[in-house]
Scaffold this motif. Structure first.
Motif, PDB file in Angstrom:
ATOM      1  N   CYS A  41       7.780  -1.400  -2.164  1.00 29.67           N
ATOM      2  CA  CYS A  41       6.397  -1.171  -2.560  1.00 29.67           C
ATOM      3  C   CYS A  41       6.236  -1.714  -3.973  1.00 29.67           C
ATOM      4  N   ASN A  96       1.875  -1.353   2.878  1.00 28.27           N
ATOM      5  CA  ASN A  96       0.541  -1.934   2.848  1.00 28.27           C
ATOM      6  C   ASN A  96      -0.326  -1.021   1.995  1.00 28.27           C
ATOM      7  N   ARG A  99      -3.602   0.588   2.977  1.00 30.63           N
ATOM      8  CA  ARG A  99      -3.577   1.743   3.878  1.00 30.63           C
ATOM      9  C   ARG A  99      -3.056   2.990   3.182  1.00 30.63           C
ATOM     10  N   LEU A 100      -2.868   2.905   1.879  1.00 30.29           N
ATOM     11  CA  LEU A 100      -2.344   4.036   1.112  1.00 30.29           C
ATOM     12  C   LEU A 100      -3.492   4.977   0.752  1.00 30.29           C
ATOM     13  N   ASN A 101      -3.460   6.139   1.324  1.00 30.74           N
ATOM     14  CA  ASN A 101      -4.490   7.148   1.120  1.00 30.74           C
ATOM     15  C   ASN A 101      -4.183   7.914  -0.172  1.00 30.74           C
ATOM     16  N   LEU A 131       4.257   7.313   5.170  1.00 28.67           N
ATOM     17  CA  LEU A 131       3.702   5.960   5.282  1.00 28.67           C
ATOM     18  C   LEU A 131       4.202   5.260   6.541  1.00 28.67           C
ATOM     19  N   SER A 134       2.357   6.772   9.479  1.00 27.85           N
ATOM     20  CA  SER A 134       0.938   6.416   9.530  1.00 27.85           C
ATOM     21  C   SER A 134       0.717   4.931   9.808  1.00 27.85           C
ATOM     22  N   ALA A 136       1.586   2.407   7.790  1.00 27.26           N
ATOM     23  CA  ALA A 136       1.228   1.708   6.557  1.00 27.26           C
ATOM     24  C   ALA A 136       2.330   0.768   6.087  1.00 27.26           C
TER      25      ALA A 136
END
Length: 140
Positions: A41, A96, A99-101, A131, A134, A136
């Motif tokens: 990341c 990604n 797509r990180l909430n 992640l 989900s 991501a």
């Protein structure tokens, strides 16, 4: 013996998409031969990476990362012997960030900003697991 290592570092200079893509491409080409899997990341000038594999291979890779002039403030957040890989599906997966909430980050952190220097290794690993769940992670 399998180990899992989690570290964070700051980039010496900002990385563009092309530079990050090159790093990921090189990792995806070289990691299978070394038996290394994991996730990367990069956000706001900070790298966070989980590496899994044999102890010697992971230790050698981390040593190269620490001495790599693209990084500074390298911090080891977690290092453990493991019975199995949790990120075996990726020679090097990428988070990604679109797509990180922020609410998910806030679940594990003081603020909704992803900052591994203000998080425990355990919390960051839990975030990475969510992640993955989900979807991501960009597959390699």
């Amino acid at each position: 013996m399998l180990v899992r290592l989690l570290y964070a570092s700051r980039a010496h200079s900002p990385m563009g998409d092309a530079e990050l893509s090159t790093i990921l491409k090189q990792s995806r080409e070289h990691n299978p031969a070394e038996g290394i899997t994991g996730l990367l990341c990069y956000t706001d000038g900070i790298f966070m990476q989980v590496l899994e594999g044999g102890r010697d291979a992971i230790n050698a890779r981390y040593k190269r990362i620490v001495s790599d002039n693209r990084h500074h403030d390298v911090i080891l957040l977690s290092y453990e012997e493991v019975g199995e890989r949790e990120f075996a599906g990726w020679s090097m997966g990428q988070v990604n960030l679109q797509r990180l909430n922020p609410g998910l980050v806030l679940k594990y952190s003081e603020t909704a900003k992803l900052d591994p220097y203000r998080m425990s290794g355990r919390a960051l690993m839990a975030l990475f697991h969510e992640l993955v769940s989900s979807g991501a992670i960009v597959c390699s």
